[in-house]
Design an enzyme around this catalytic site. Structure first.
Site, PDB file in Angstrom:
ATOM      1  CG  ASP A   1      48.671  42.016  23.598  1.00 55.66           C
ATOM      2  OD1 ASP A   1      49.218  41.119  24.225  1.00 55.66           O
ATOM      3  OD2 ASP A   1      49.544  42.855  22.996  1.00 55.66           O
TER       4      ASP A   1
ATOM      5  CE1 TYR B   1      55.542  42.525  25.030  1.00 56.87           C
ATOM      6  CE2 TYR B   1      55.820  43.454  22.696  1.00 56.87           C
ATOM      7  CZ  TYR B   1      55.155  42.576  23.607  1.00 56.87           C
ATOM      8  OH  TYR B   1      54.143  41.742  23.329  1.00 56.87           O
TER       9      TYR B   1
ATOM     10  CG  HIS C   1      46.486  37.326  24.708  1.00 52.54           C
ATOM     11  ND1 HIS C   1      46.218  38.223  25.846  1.00 52.54           N
ATOM     12  CD2 HIS C   1      47.261  37.734  23.828  1.00 52.54           C
ATOM     13  CE1 HIS C   1      47.070  39.204  25.552  1.00 52.54           C
ATOM     14  NE2 HIS C   1      47.370  39.233  24.281  1.00 52.54           N
TER      15      HIS C   1
END
Length: 420
Positions: A203, A358, A416
């Site tokens: 990630d 983000y 993930h």
């Protein structure tokens, strides 16, 4: 040379008053009586109410399920008794904070007990970088096992990203994961004194790891997240898929001879683009709006994070199957681990600042500037492929990253959250 302080050992020991307040909030929590509308498939519109209700109830009572789908406490021991047990486990290996570039950075240091048999044996320093919605706790199980190795020997360093958990949030706008990697490199070298080290991440941690590999001190790197970079001859099929001709791209890749798991990775990538990436838009544009709304809302944090654990995990993992005897019961993606992650975000008041990458770093995935990783292009890199990764592609597509791939492994299960 970065400004560096002296490490200070700490314990994971949140105030009882905070845990008592959390208990009151959970006791008083309300959820809808029924799903948002009728006729839904499980998880079709997001978080499933039945699962959320079960987790909130188990959290309130202090008895979430572990990997074997067994309660970890008595029927009503409460949040505080359960969490103090979790803290005791997390404190098996020491935690520290250290100031680097004006930020208090938290890290956990996994190191095997020394013995005469270890004298002179080389040690491999290993830094693990987590992502979102993860935190430092996801490394605990593999790190505690890894340091049991005697040949080779490992020391595992698990920092919390700035703005996550016990690491202070960046002090100014514009802080990217390149900056976080610089701080982590300082941690490994100037603070801990390692001359060289290896790095792993998934990630956001995969980007941190790639920046760490730019350092001359990082000699080898491994990642488990590399969004697909398709070659030009696959573009027609991918464009048709984007245009709404569902199934064209996977079928075309099958006819081209790609491995079924590689095709599965592309299917997952399209599913993520079509149905699963709305969170990146709000976290990457107005992170404070959502962050402030979730800040003091434990059930809200759970609902937001749990949906990601479900969508991005192998569906055979224990948290999302009722089959307690399934062959994947050794997975640590279970109710206990999900709630542990939520507790870290809630008790450290860091859910809003965890959204910052983000806003500040998403372009590193969306419009990558490959020149940023020029110093790392000759370093040996490894990649592990998991069948239920949220965005994956064929092995041959990794060439577009311009890295020196020396290792590749295709795993039979997992998604993930590879560390778990």
């Amino acid at each position: 040379m970065s400004e560096v302080g002296q490490p200070r050992q700490i314990r994971i020991d949140f105030p009882e008053a905070d845990l008592d307040r959390l208990q009151r909030k959970l006791d008083d929590a309300r959820l809808p009586d029924q799903e948002i509308t009728g006729g839904l498939k499980p998880w079709e519109y997001g978080t499933e109410l039945v699962k959320l209700r079960q987790l909130v109830n188990d959290w309130t009572n202090g008895n979430p399920k572990d990997s074997m789908r067994q309660s970890v406490g008595s029927a009503r021991q409460g949040v505080k008794a359960w969490w103090k047990g979790v803290e005791s486990q997390l404190n098996r290996f020491p935690h520290y904070t250290v100031q680097i570039e004006g930020l208090d950075i938290h890290y956990q240091h996994f190191k095997s007990p020394s013995s005469n048999n270890d004298a002179g044996a080389p040690v491999i320093p290993f830094i693990f970088s987590h992502g979102w919605p993860g935190c430092f706790t996801e490394a605990f199980h593999f790190a505690s096992k890894l340091v049991e190795s005697r040949a080779p020997r490992f020391e595992v360093i698990v920092p919390s990203l700035p703005g996550y958990g016990l690491s202070q949030a960046p002090l100014k706008k514009g802080w990217t994961l390149k900056d976080s990697a610089r701080v982590f490199d300082t941690l490994m070298t100037s603070v801990l004194g390692f001359k060289s080290y290896m790095a792993q991440g998934g990630d956001w941690g995969s980007l941190v790891t790639r920046f760490l590999a730019n350092s001359p001190h990082c000699t080898i790197a491994h990642i488990n997240f590399a969004p697909p970079q398709p070659p030009i001859w696959t573009m027609p099929a991918l464009i048709l898929e984007h245009a709404g001709f569902k199934g064209v791209a996977p079928k075309s890749l099958e006819l081209m001879g790609y491995h079924p798991q590689e095709v599965q990775g592309i299917k997952r990538a399209f599913e993520y683009q079509d149905q699963g990436n709305a969170y990146t838009k709000i976290q990457g544009t107005q992170p404070s709006t959502l962050g402030y709304g979730l800040y003091d809302n434990p059930v809200g944090i759970l609902s937001w994070i749990m949906e990601k654990f479900h969508a991005w995990s192998d569906p055979r993992c224990p948290a999302f199957t009722t089959n307690s005897t399934n062959q994947f019961s050794h997975s640590f993606i279970n109710d206990q681990e999900i709630l542990t992650t939520v507790m870290i975000y809630y008790l450290t008041n860091s859910v809003h600042t965890s959204f910052l990458p983000y806003k500040e770093s998403m372009q590193l995935f969306q419009k990558p500037d490959w020149k940023l990783w020029e110093p790392a292009k000759h370093k040996p890199f490894g990649y592990s492929s998991f069948p239920y990764e949220l965005a994956a592609g064929p092995k041959s597509w990794l060439a577009k990253y311009g890295l020196n791939w020396q290792y590749y492994k295709m795993h039979d299960y997992g998604g993930h959250f590879a560390a778990l």
